[in-house]
Design an enzyme around this catalytic site. Structure first.
Site, PDB file in Angstrom:
ATOM      1  CE  LYS A  21      -3.630   0.081   3.027  1.00 35.84           C
ATOM      2  NZ  LYS A  21      -4.944   0.168   2.381  1.00 35.84           N
ATOM      3  NE  ARG A  90      -5.974   3.840   4.533  1.00 34.44           N
ATOM      4  CZ  ARG A  90      -7.559   4.162   4.197  1.00 34.44           C
ATOM      5  NH1 ARG A  90      -8.007   3.004   3.864  1.00 34.44           N
ATOM      6  NH2 ARG A  90      -8.223   5.124   3.940  1.00 34.44           N
ATOM      7  N   GLY A  99      -8.203  -7.448   4.552  1.00 40.82           N
ATOM      8  CA  GLY A  99      -8.780  -7.534   5.752  1.00 40.82           C
ATOM      9  C   GLY A  99      -8.504  -8.224   6.841  1.00 40.82           C
ATOM     10  CG  MET A 101      -2.747  -7.246   9.354  1.00 39.15           C
ATOM     11  SD  MET A 101      -0.836  -7.178   9.002  1.00 39.15           S
ATOM     12  CE  MET A 101      -0.769  -6.624   7.510  1.00 39.15           C
ATOM     13  NE  ARG A 334      -5.515  -4.443  -3.190  1.00 41.89           N
ATOM     14  CZ  ARG A 334      -6.119  -4.845  -1.926  1.00 41.89           C
ATOM     15  NH1 ARG A 334      -5.471  -4.866  -1.037  1.00 41.89           N
ATOM     16  NH2 ARG A 334      -7.396  -5.267  -1.802  1.00 41.89           N
ATOM     17  CG  HIS A 453     -14.183 -10.981   4.200  1.00 42.76           C
ATOM     18  ND1 HIS A 453     -14.563 -12.373   4.545  1.00 42.76           N
ATOM     19  CD2 HIS A 453     -12.986 -10.967   4.734  1.00 42.76           C
ATOM     20  CE1 HIS A 453     -13.629 -13.007   5.107  1.00 42.76           C
ATOM     21  NE2 HIS A 453     -12.582 -12.226   4.975  1.00 42.76           N
ATOM     22  NE  ARG A 559      -2.261 -44.968  -9.382  1.00 42.34           N
ATOM     23  CZ  ARG A 559      -2.053 -43.525  -9.419  1.00 42.34           C
ATOM     24  NH1 ARG A 559      -1.282 -42.860  -8.937  1.00 42.34           N
ATOM     25  NH2 ARG A 559      -3.026 -42.770 -10.391  1.00 42.34           N
ATOM     26  NE  ARG A 615       2.756 -48.918  -9.219  1.00 40.19           N
ATOM     27  CZ  ARG A 615       2.666 -48.107  -8.124  1.00 40.19           C
ATOM     28  NH1 ARG A 615       3.676 -47.083  -7.855  1.00 40.19           N
ATOM     29  NH2 ARG A 615       1.505 -47.914  -8.008  1.00 40.19           N
ATOM     30  CD  GLU A 742       8.610 -47.310  -5.929  1.00 42.47           C
ATOM     31  OE1 GLU A 742       7.804 -46.274  -5.401  1.00 42.47           O
ATOM     32  OE2 GLU A 742       8.377 -48.191  -6.527  1.00 42.47           O
ATOM     33  CB  SER A 761       9.310 -43.470 -13.641  1.00 37.14           C
ATOM     34  OG  SER A 761       8.012 -42.765 -13.363  1.00 37.14           O
ATOM     35  N   GLY A 763       9.543 -42.372  -8.426  1.00 42.24           N
ATOM     36  CA  GLY A 763       8.505 -42.414  -7.403  1.00 42.24           C
ATOM     37  C   GLY A 763       8.647 -41.422  -6.196  1.00 42.24           C
ATOM     38  CB  THR A 764       9.192 -37.752  -5.654  1.00 41.43           C
ATOM     39  OG1 THR A 764       7.931 -37.638  -6.690  1.00 41.43           O
ATOM     40  CG2 THR A 764      10.281 -37.776  -6.767  1.00 41.43           C
ATOM     41  CG  ASN A 765       3.839 -40.057  -4.115  1.00 41.97           C
ATOM     42  OD1 ASN A 765       4.295 -38.905  -4.380  1.00 41.97           O
ATOM     43  ND2 ASN A 765       2.747 -40.515  -4.734  1.00 41.97           N
ATOM     44  CG  ASP A 766       6.668 -45.089  -2.138  1.00 39.11           C
ATOM     45  OD1 ASP A 766       5.374 -44.570  -1.256  1.00 39.11           O
ATOM     46  OD2 ASP A 766       6.491 -46.608  -2.335  1.00 39.11           O
ATOM     47  CB  CYS A 828       5.184 -41.291 -11.995  1.00 40.38           C
ATOM     48  SG  CYS A 828       5.998 -42.723 -11.048  1.00 40.38           S
ATOM     49  CE1 TYR A 848       7.316 -39.734 -17.417  1.00 40.81           C
ATOM     50  CE2 TYR A 848       9.087 -40.103 -18.607  1.00 40.81           C
ATOM     51  CZ  TYR A 848       8.156 -40.785 -17.877  1.00 40.81           C
ATOM     52  OH  TYR A 848       8.218 -41.892 -17.412  1.00 40.81           O
TER      53      TYR A 848
END
Lengths: 874, 874
Positions: A21, A90, A99, A101, A334, A453, A559, A615, A742, A761, A763-766, A828, A848
């Protein structure tokens, strides 16, 4: 350390120091746009105060200097009994937190100065109204007296007088109110309302700095992942008044439509009102176009400013203005928040207008915001047949179908506890409702305009919202509303069409969105810019088709286990698991074979020759057995085994840490016949497709490999089956065998693994679970504390942990490419659809990313941004 | 490829090619020791056969040449009707696998040649006995007719004649037996016993090569972790006969005592017998010293050979010999298996004798074998008061207390299923009993000598064994034995003293061993040689004292959670867990504080100023709650909470993958008050010790750290508490705060972590679980298959996975040292006591290993070996 900047000293590039602001008020001042003079106390002061519990020693001196400059500019003095200066105080951080603060207006009024204002304006009603508003705001914000206490007295005064609106109260009524308000403050806060304007100012500055750490501000920053800020700045500005009569007013406007993106001036205003009246949504304001008739001069000036500011900022602006006795003042500008649809349209049109480049357009859109465009809309046909129960303002587009709930906390609980889908219905919303808005599918309010709001927050969240729906009467305490004459109880389902602003009773079916128009154009540019391929994780032809529509270039993860849960397959699967020996296991697998083959055929068909990575079975076998006491008996009888035999098998399969148990490649090693069946189904399906004259190169993926010998063992099984089938068919067909990366050890030994794997590939979850030692199912017990204590910046299951997990990914890329230069590399895990992770994948040199169908457009844009940023930083 | 070597062509350095037996027969031939001539078919032929399913084309020609050379050397011809050559055909791999593979003696006999032997020896009984033995062995080993079928007929023959021993059967009896044996073969195998000696030889060679892959040979290799061999060689050797009358005999002897290590000639023999009679343990042989009287010439020659071979081989030799009509022949020499006590004594005495160097002595002992010396002995006092029920040969030292079991399979099952401790009691053991011997605490046999199967295998396993205990009668089928006149049923407890050869009925208490004498001397040399420090993992003063006695130089890991299970502490712990808020949690912790303080004081006292690393609470809290339905009610009432409240808490703490759940540093972050209490207890205990004038530098270890911010957070809590207490006490005291490296991410970001950690301790148990993605509790479902399919060479929870986990360790060492050059580095996982892992730790540059108290001497020796090998390879 300089603590205070006059508006004439700052610029828009000083947001970090002056807040958004303050920086923009300074910029507008510099541009010659009419802005009431004032100054900004920096965010560094806030930071200093938070760290040291006191202000810097130099602040008081600077404040005195800045104030006397302001007094000179205005020719008025704070607290002067003849010509008193009134100011607003302000908040304003570097990132907008609408809204969240606090703000105090009309500061400087007391029993003496109010008389001077009366004398100078000859408008006692205005003076007393300003004074009572000031006391009310100051009492609430600075002295902690609940807003409702003042409202109750105001309400009482109106009742006594038999009127409905504040505006109907006259000067005397308001004067009496100020006295009552001061009494409340003394009673509730235990001290008198401070009459001395300097004390008022000091207390107000304290309160605004303090509001940085109020609960809702903290929650807002957390929800919006706002980190790294020093605090808020405080803007002290000479007051101008929109409530000085019918030649005065105040409003909010946007240079383009923030809901649709249309290049048309857009906004709303209230005559004879102060800014808070517009934002709070208490009175429903008029559209900005009406101003042309009411105050044509001011309107023309506003149109001119609209054009100048948008050209100057090269983006859509959200502005606040006040007209005091016909004279226009800008109080804020803004970059405006907008819906995803608006963001896309504005970006594309600005390129067409020559205002920005394609690259800028691509970089300007938050990929995650596209999610809004990818979710269902109410089905137009079903909608046409349904009766519209009520209509309101189309405050945020999209559809919402859910149970009506009239309390934010309750909405939150119903979603958390019962996994319900709810629509939050409120007369008007306030920051306290944030928790419920966050949980709801959509929001419906009875009062408030397009910039209320509810509307602003819902657009920010990408949630459907209908505001100012005057056709409903809400009894929040009694838990029902009357909607189009019909009573709707809490829990009754309603449907919102946020795009049209229409409310329906009951559930209306929804339809899938598509990519076309401006969105399609933008995606085309993204595809030109990006280097990463974008595939999808899909297990069914339906998902595959949705992903294709969204631009997926192949399946990165199918899967296969999901296929075993459908219909009566689960029973054959259980028969296989309970089989006492290999021959009976094979008999069960033989029954599954044609089903799997058909599944794969369906996927190959849906992907029309694009690559498909399948898989092999991954989860531990116990996941296919019943878990509930009640089901065990039923399943046993279905399978024709005794309950005790079933229980015994379940017991023998039970695992302490199933994530690290007998699953993935380990299943294929202990039961090679499962891998055989799946390989056979995949190759047979591919051969079927080939027979129809289409090409397909199936990619067979072995999960959970940690050592090249595991992969080699299963690859041998798979290749034996595949080569035999292809040989029998007498055709030439290529297929690939690769692996998930993974398990941390797989990344560490990726060089060896690449000697067998034709693709990786990630497997970034595991990989995240094992690298961090976080069980995703259990991390909820400590992750929130980790985030709130800032031990982690982000949930590592949402945004890839680049330092830890990312290090393993980079290591595997390097080792894998070294061992097999042409190896194909993708990701993946869930991270494949998260922008910061996609940028990491780009930098790491993957080929990819693969993500859920609805994330495909997000990934396309994020991949383009990654490529553009990389190019820029070269 | 040369397939066959004459004994005169080989040497002891060709074990890989000729097997141990063949190489040493060649070596003895070269030394001029009397060895019957022969030749060896190489292990490469075995390998070729296993890979190609047929022999190399050149084999037949080489076999003909070798055979005619042998015939020339002997002046006899295979199958010659006048002067027939008889040969033995024996297996022999590079590593000795006693009794695991097959042997055929007396090959070349048939109905014609047996008559020639009668004519040449004028000993028809010998000839027919040799013939019937040959048919029996050939039938069993080559043609697959069960041994018992022959034994049954032999038994019948003796019964008919009313005699007890084979020796009492005369030539006619034996001739008749050969006829019956041939009939059995024809009936059981479906083909005639082959009369043609060349065919006999071909079939025997086939069978011996085939025995490489019989079940018990595979099991033996697995149990003894024997990998990388090509196969067995086949030794064809001219027969000499120990059964030619009373001037003939056969025996086994050791250059020193293999049980105690004493430098005294040791062995046993049988007159008028073939080798199999000694090894099989059917007749109990005479001690070697008796030979001096019976055949003084041969005895003197044997003593001379003993000395020459030991000097030549520079190690204790295990030799087989046969005396044919007074003339001595050596049939085998090899480095003798020995108990750990013998190994130590022999090594130390050989250094004293100047035969080997200290380094050689250290390198010669398998560190794991020391385990035998570290386990309890029967308590001498209790033993003195107990009645000896029976006495046998002290075949393998140590003590065993357990339930008597008379069947190997059953013994295995009782141990696996019921976690019972058992003593395997058998009339005699055979390779089929291996599984039970492996499971048992000790072995007791009624027949057989010091070199019987039971004795040799038990010594190899380091298990207590009493052999040839003639005071017992065993009814294996009926499940009881009579021992010193008393009936002992299966499941009754007996105690063995393997050192003295005494059996007791009932359980006799055992006592801890110590390090002294030869063992102490060797350990002293080890300490001089090693670079790695050796600490212990100990949670109690008792364990700490045991470890000190074994030479531990500090505590590398004290697991504080074990302290919370004792006595009524578990209830206070549960009170803490169930506490609804921080204040009540703190109240429970306040009760635990003095107990923990006392625990730590006890540890500090026991370690007398040596470093002590204490790990803060690690396991998830649910581990402290009851698990059994029955306990829940009891615990609830003890704690004064409702069953439903307890259940609710249990439910809220339940985890899907507890290994990756809310534990370790995560507990300290969500409940800092637990870490505060533990830090206070540690520092208070250290201050108490200091008050007594002793120095102590407590090392406080934070578990499961994956990010430096976790460590920093808890370190701040710990240091605040510690500094305050030390300040209050008004003394100077150092303490250290460090972390476990057990999450892969910790190793990956070790540089950052080292900025806060004063030491790292590698928790390779969890690091292995997470790096490989193997839950230790669940890996039993697939690990055996991984090992048998050779996907893994070793169980990674026993021997550190150097390629994967080791890579992370090396990375963390490098990054940690770079960030903090003086950082102290150790390992406290189970691997800290495993020799190959200790060697890895030496190479990786760790400062110390920490292991369980009983592993400390093993670690000291392994560390010395690692240093010596590193020096040698420089």
């Amino acid at each position: 350390m300089k603590s205070i900047y006059l508006f004439s000293e700052g610029s828009k590039d000083m947001k970090g120091l002056l807040g958004g602001k303050g920086a923009n008020l300074a910029e507008m001042t510099k541009l010659g746009v009419p802005v009431p003079p004032g100054f900004t106390i920096t965010t560094e002061v806030c930071d200093y105060y938070n760290k040291n519990g006191r202000y810097p020693n130099t602040l008081e001196g600077e404040l005195n200097t800045a104030l006397s400059t302001l007094e000179k500019q205005m020719g008025m003095k704070l607290g002067d009994p003849e010509n008193p200066l009134l100011v607003s105080v302000r908040s304003g951080a570097a990132i907008s937190m609408p809204g969240m603060m606090d703000t105090i207006l009309n500061l400087g009024l007391n029993d003496t100065t109010v008389e001077a204002v009366i004398r100078r304006t000859s408008n006692p009603r205005f003076a007393w109204d300003s004074y009572r508003r000031f006391i009310q705001m100051f009492g609430d914000v600075v002295m902690g007296v609940p807003h409702s206490k003042f409202e109750a007295i105001l309400h009482e005064a109106k009742e006594t007088k038999g009127v409905s609106y504040d505006i109907e109260l006259d000067a005397d009524d308001l004067r009496e109110l100020t006295a009552s308000f001061k009494e409340i403050i003394e009673r509730e806060a235990g001290r008198e309302f401070p009459a001395e304007p300097r004390e008022q100012l000091r207390m107000a500055i304290d309160a605004v700095f303090g509001s940085w750490n109020n609960e809702r501000a903290i929650l807002y920053r957390k929800l919006n992942n706002i980190t790294g800020l020093k605090g808020t700045a405080v803007n002290v500005q000479a007051m101008v008044f929109g409530n000085m009569g019918n030649d005065s007013g105040t409003g909010v406007c946007f240079t383009r439509n923030p809901s649709t993106g249309e290049n048309a001036f857009y906004g709303e205003y209230l005559m004879n009102a102060q800014g808070e009246d517009v934002v709070a949504g208490i009175r429903t304001p008029q559209p900005i176009s009406s101003l042309e008739k009411q105050l044509p001069g001011a309107y023309k000036q506003l149109l001119d400013i609209r054009e100048r500011l948008e050209k100057h900022y090269r983006d859509m602006q959200d502005m606040e203005f006040t007209i005091q006795k016909g004279k226009l003042y800008m109080l804020q500008t803004r970059t405006g928040k907008r819906t995803a649809a608006a963001a896309v349209r504005i970006a594309v049109e600005m390129v067409d207008e020559g205002l920005i480049t394609k690259d800028e357009a691509l970089l300007r859109i938050d990929p995650l915001q596209l999610d809004q465009l990818l979710h269902p809309q109410l089905d137009p046909i079903a909608k046409a047949e349904a009766k519209v129960a009520a209509a309101g303002l189309p405050a945020s587009p999209g559809a919402a179908v859910g149970e009506a709930v009239f309390d934010a906390q309750k909405a939150h609980e119903m979603v958390e506890r019962d996994k319900a889908k709810v629509v939050l219905v409120r007369t008007e919303t306030s920051p306290e409702d944030l928790i419920g808005m966050n949980a709801a599918e959509g929001i419906l309010t009875a009062r408030g305009g397009m910039t209320s709001h509810a509307a602003v927050v819902a657009r920010g969240m990408g949630k459907c919202c209908i505001a100012g729906c005057q056709d409903i009467t809400i009894k929040e305490d009694e838990g029902y509303m009357v909607l189009g004459g019909q009573r709707v109880e809490e829990g009754d389902v309603i449907s919102l069409d946020g795009t049209e602003g229409k409310v329906y009773i009951g559930a209306i079916p929804t339809v899938e969105p598509g990519i076309s128009g401006y969105f399609g154009k933008l995606m085309g540019w993204a595809d030109e810019a990006r280097k990463l391929g974008v595939r999808t994780n899909a297990d069914t032809p339906h998902d595959a088709k949705v992903a294709r529509k969204f631009g997926a270039e192949g399946i990165g993860l199918c899967r296969t286990e999901h296929m075993f849960f459908e219909g009566d397959r689960i029973n054959i699967m259980r028969e296989m698991i309970l089989a006492p020996d290999r021959p009976s296991r094979k008999r069960a697998l033989d029954k599954l074979l044609p089903m799997q083959q058909e599944d794969f055929k369906g996927l190959f068909d849906a992907m029309e020759g694009l690559p498909v990575t399948i898989r092999l079975l991954d989860p531990p076998l116990h996941e296919f057995l019943p878990h509930e006491e009640a089901d065990i008996k039923e399943v046993a009888s279905q399978l024709g085994v005794s309950v005790s035999a079933l229980r015994e098998k379940m017991e023998s399969l039970r695992e302490v840490n199933p994530m690290l148990g007998h699953r993935g490649v380990r299943l294929a090693i202990t039961y090679p016949e499962i891998a055989e069946m799946q390989a056979e189904a995949i190759i047979r399906a591919a051969l079927d497709v080939k027979k129809e004259g289409k090409e397909i190169v199936p990619e067979i993926m072995i999960p959970l490999v940690g050592d090249v010998k595991e992969l080699a063992y299963v690859k041998k099984v798979v290749c034996r089956v595949a080569d035999e089938l292809i040989g029998e068919a007498g055709v030439k067909m290529r297929y690939m065998v690769g692996t998930m990366i993974e398990v941390p050890r797989a990344a560490l030994t990726a060089g060896e693994i690449a000697s067998e794997a034709e693709f990786f590939s990630f497997g970034t979850n595991d990989l995240t679970q094992m690298t961090l030692g976080f069980s995703r199912d259990d991390a909820g017990k400590f992750l929130p504390e980790y985030l709130s204590k800032r031990i982690l910046d982000k949930d590592p299951f949402q945004a890839l942990d680049q330092e830890g997990v990312g290090q393993l990914v980079k290591m595997a890329v390097e080792k894998g490419r070294k061992a097999r230069p042409g190896i194909h590399l993708g990701i993946c895990g869930e991270h494949g659809g998260e922008p910061s992770s996609i940028e990491f994948c780009h930098k790491a040199g993957l080929d990819y990313v693969s993500c859920s169908p609805y994330r495909v457009p997000i990934a396309r844009l994020a991949a383009a941004q990654a490529a553009l940023r990389a190019k820029a930083s070269q």
